[in-house]
Design a protein around this motif. Structure first.
Motif, PDB file in Angstrom:
ATOM      1  N   GLY A 426       0.793  -1.231   0.000  1.00 42.01           N
ATOM      2  CA  GLY A 426       0.000   0.000   0.000  1.00 42.01           C
ATOM      3  C   GLY A 426       0.822   1.275   0.000  1.00 42.01           C
ATOM      4  O   GLY A 426       0.251   2.366   0.055  1.00 42.01           O
ATOM      5  N   CYS A 453       3.930  -3.420  -3.315  1.00 40.16           N
ATOM      6  CA  CYS A 453       2.857  -3.325  -4.309  1.00 40.16           C
ATOM      7  C   CYS A 453       3.087  -4.257  -5.510  1.00 40.16           C
ATOM      8  O   CYS A 453       4.189  -4.318  -6.062  1.00 40.16           O
ATOM      9  CB  CYS A 453       2.762  -1.870  -4.781  1.00 40.16           C
ATOM     10  N   CYS A 468       1.574  -7.663  -2.444  1.00 40.67           N
ATOM     11  CA  CYS A 468       0.868  -6.739  -1.555  1.00 40.67           C
ATOM     12  C   CYS A 468      -0.084  -7.515  -0.647  1.00 40.67           C
ATOM     13  O   CYS A 468      -0.767  -8.433  -1.100  1.00 40.67           O
ATOM     14  CB  CYS A 468       0.106  -5.733  -2.406  1.00 40.67           C
ATOM     15  N   CYS A 478      -4.613   0.378  -0.686  1.00 43.28           N
ATOM     16  CA  CYS A 478      -4.083  -0.502  -1.730  1.00 43.28           C
ATOM     17  C   CYS A 478      -4.508   0.068  -3.073  1.00 43.28           C
ATOM     18  O   CYS A 478      -5.657   0.485  -3.242  1.00 43.28           O
ATOM     19  CB  CYS A 478      -4.605  -1.924  -1.568  1.00 43.28           C
ATOM     20  N   CYS A 479      -3.577   0.083  -4.031  1.00 43.34           N
ATOM     21  CA  CYS A 479      -3.911   0.669  -5.337  1.00 43.34           C
ATOM     22  C   CYS A 479      -4.923  -0.182  -6.092  1.00 43.34           C
ATOM     23  O   CYS A 479      -5.515   0.268  -7.063  1.00 43.34           O
ATOM     24  CB  CYS A 479      -2.643   0.869  -6.159  1.00 43.34           C
TER      25      CYS A 479
HETATM   26 FE1  FES Z   1      -1.701  -3.203  -3.164  1.00 45.07          FE
HETATM   27 FE2  FES Z   1      -0.532  -1.930  -5.247  1.00 45.07          FE
HETATM   28  S1  FES Z   1      -0.654  -1.328  -3.183  1.00 45.07           S
HETATM   29  S2  FES Z   1      -1.384  -3.916  -5.175  1.00 45.07           S
END
Ligand code: FES
Length: 483
Positions: A426, A453, A468, A478-479
């Protein structure tokens, strides 16, 4: 005057009995008499603290045998109904503000939550003011996960007044950089081994800079660096013995013990050594000392310290080719060792002075002489305390404001040679370059406990590192959340 039988018990027995009591009961015991008060404030009883849990009515001491620290309740970052539900577990005997209850359930819930937060803040403040001045040096673990009553000021005081803190869990709290301003003051934070800041979204690079400074600066060639650098070599080449020499690349040059016993001069070098085996006879053991990476444990068969200044054994093994070599450091009349001894004596004097200061230090009421803001005290600590940078666990999951600059700060001062667990899930603003710079200085890092990530495809150990951890987590950034 009639004496109660319990008053005849020796203090050791009473102390043992008190070790089975909860923190609440210990506080009650402390109100019985002066002697019980002294016993109840014995440092051994307060090594592990869970004030946030205590404020919720769970008075257990320390971690339960079957309890994983990561399984502790998380409620700080959830918000909404989930958070309200978790607050229901508080002690039913708690002193709530009943006047706040009304027919309006929403308003009632808010008052209930506010009362819980207020009670927690009150407990933390009381702990800092009344208990820590007596037990601060014994506190090793502090778990404040999900605490809503925690403030930056309280964290500052906790960190500064507990110099032997090894385990600090502040995950899912609202702490920000200013809370860590105390790291490094009077040695605060230097012994940290476990720091969890997961879900602390206000943390920025400044905290990592302060953390790195607080851990101290490793001297080049220190045993800690050597221990980590040779960790893998030790596993792979356990049958090799250090021959006291490193090659130009800094690799340890070793001989095979099997060959040594039969014919030392023909012993082959370990992989990467630039010296041929026939050159061993002419090598002086401390040549290239400043760049050497041997460590005492690795060289245990010779029973000597790395620099050769402390000869602990006069009977090295037979056929030991190292025994016939001269040591450039030993020819200097053990001067470095004497210097170490002087430094140790000086550090003991400084520690005594600091202990006296700490005993008088009432956190909120410091004397002028013992103020933590006294620059000389900080300087003394830098000289006195052994620096190991022994942080083994660092959780920064969801601290999305962290950038490569913060990672660079951790990699400085000798890196984190004992770090095995690093969670950067994250952290959206870091890059593969920043990760690689840090990973290069974390030589003990366990790839399976290295999280970052999934979108950083060219990061270090991309094949073996874990991805991640926040993909399915609703409480941390989280992206890919929501995908
Ligand atoms: Fe979780 Fe990118 S921060 S996949």
């Amino acid at each position: 005057e009639e004496v109660s039988p319990i008053q005849t018990l020796p203090s050791e027995i009473l102390l043992r009995m008190m070790s089975y009591l909860s923190p609440r009961d210990l506080c009650r015991c402390a109100q019985v008499c002066r002697s019980w008060s002294d016993l109840a404030r014995d440092g051994h009883l307060w090594q592990v603290m869970h004030p946030a849990r205590w404020a919720q009515g769970d008075w257990r001491f320390g971690f339960l045998p079957d309890e994983d620290p990561d399984d502790l309740p998380v409620y700080g970052a959830m918000g909404g109904e989930e958070e309200q539900d978790l607050y229901v577990v508080v002690d039913e005997d708690a002193d709530f503000d009943e006047s706040a209850e009304s027919d309006n359930s929403e308003s009632s819930n808010l008052s209930y939550t506010a009362a819980c937060i207020q009670r927690e803040a009150k407990m933390l403040t009381s702990l800092v003011r009344n208990l820590l001045p007596h037990v601060n040096r014994s506190v090793q673990s502090l778990v404040l996960r999900g605490s809503r009553g925690l403030t930056n000021g309280l964290v500052y005081k906790l960190i500064v007044s507990c110099p032997n803190l090894e385990y600090l869990d502040l995950s899912h709290t609202n702490v920000s950089d200013v809370a860590f301003k105390g790291l490094g003051k009077r040695g605060a934070g230097r012994k940290l081994r476990h720091l969890d800041l997961s879900g602390c979204v206000n943390i920025t690079d400044l905290t990592l800079v302060r953390l790195s400074n607080g851990l101290g600066r490793l001297a080049s060639g220190s045993p800690s660096v050597s221990r980590s650098a040779d960790n893998k070599k030790r596993k792979e080449a356990s049958k090799y013995i250090c021959c006291d020499f490193s090659n130009a690349e800094g690799n340890m040059c070793c001989i095979d013990t099997d060959y040594e016993s039969s014919n030392p001069t023909l012993a082959p070098c370990h992989t990467g050594c630039s010296q041929s085996s026939t050159q061993f006879e002419d090598i002086e053991c401390c040549q290239g000392f400043s760049e050497r990476t041997c460590d005492f444990e690795y060289r245990a068969p010779y029973q000597r310290t790395c620099c050769g200044t402390e000869q602990r054994s006069s009977s090295p093994p037979n056929n030991d080719i190292a025994s016939s070599r001269t040591c450039c450091m030993s020819q200097e009349e053990n001067r470095p060792f004497q210097a170490d001894k002087n430094a140790r004596e000086k550090s003991q004097r400084k520690n005594k002075k600091d202990n006296d200061c700490a005993n008088n230090d009432n956190v909120g009421e410091r004397t002028n002489n013992c103020s933590p803001n006294n620059g000389d005290v900080d300087k003394d600590y830098d000289e006195a305390e052994e620096v190991t940078r022994g942080l083994a666990y660092l959780g920064l999951s969801g601290c999305y404001q962290i950038t490569d600059e913060g990672l660079g700060a951790l990699a400085s001062h000798g890196g984190l040679p004992q770090l095995t667990h690093l969670d950067l899930s994250g952290c959206l603003n870091i890059t593969a370059d920043g990760l690689a710079a840090l990973a290069d200085n974390c030589l003990s890092l366990d790839h399976e406990q290295f999280f970052y990530c999934d979108n950083i495809t060219d990061g270090p150990f991309s094949d073996t590192a874990s991805g991640c951890q926040n993909l399915q987590c609703s409480s941390r950034v989280c992206c890919r959340s929501g995908e």
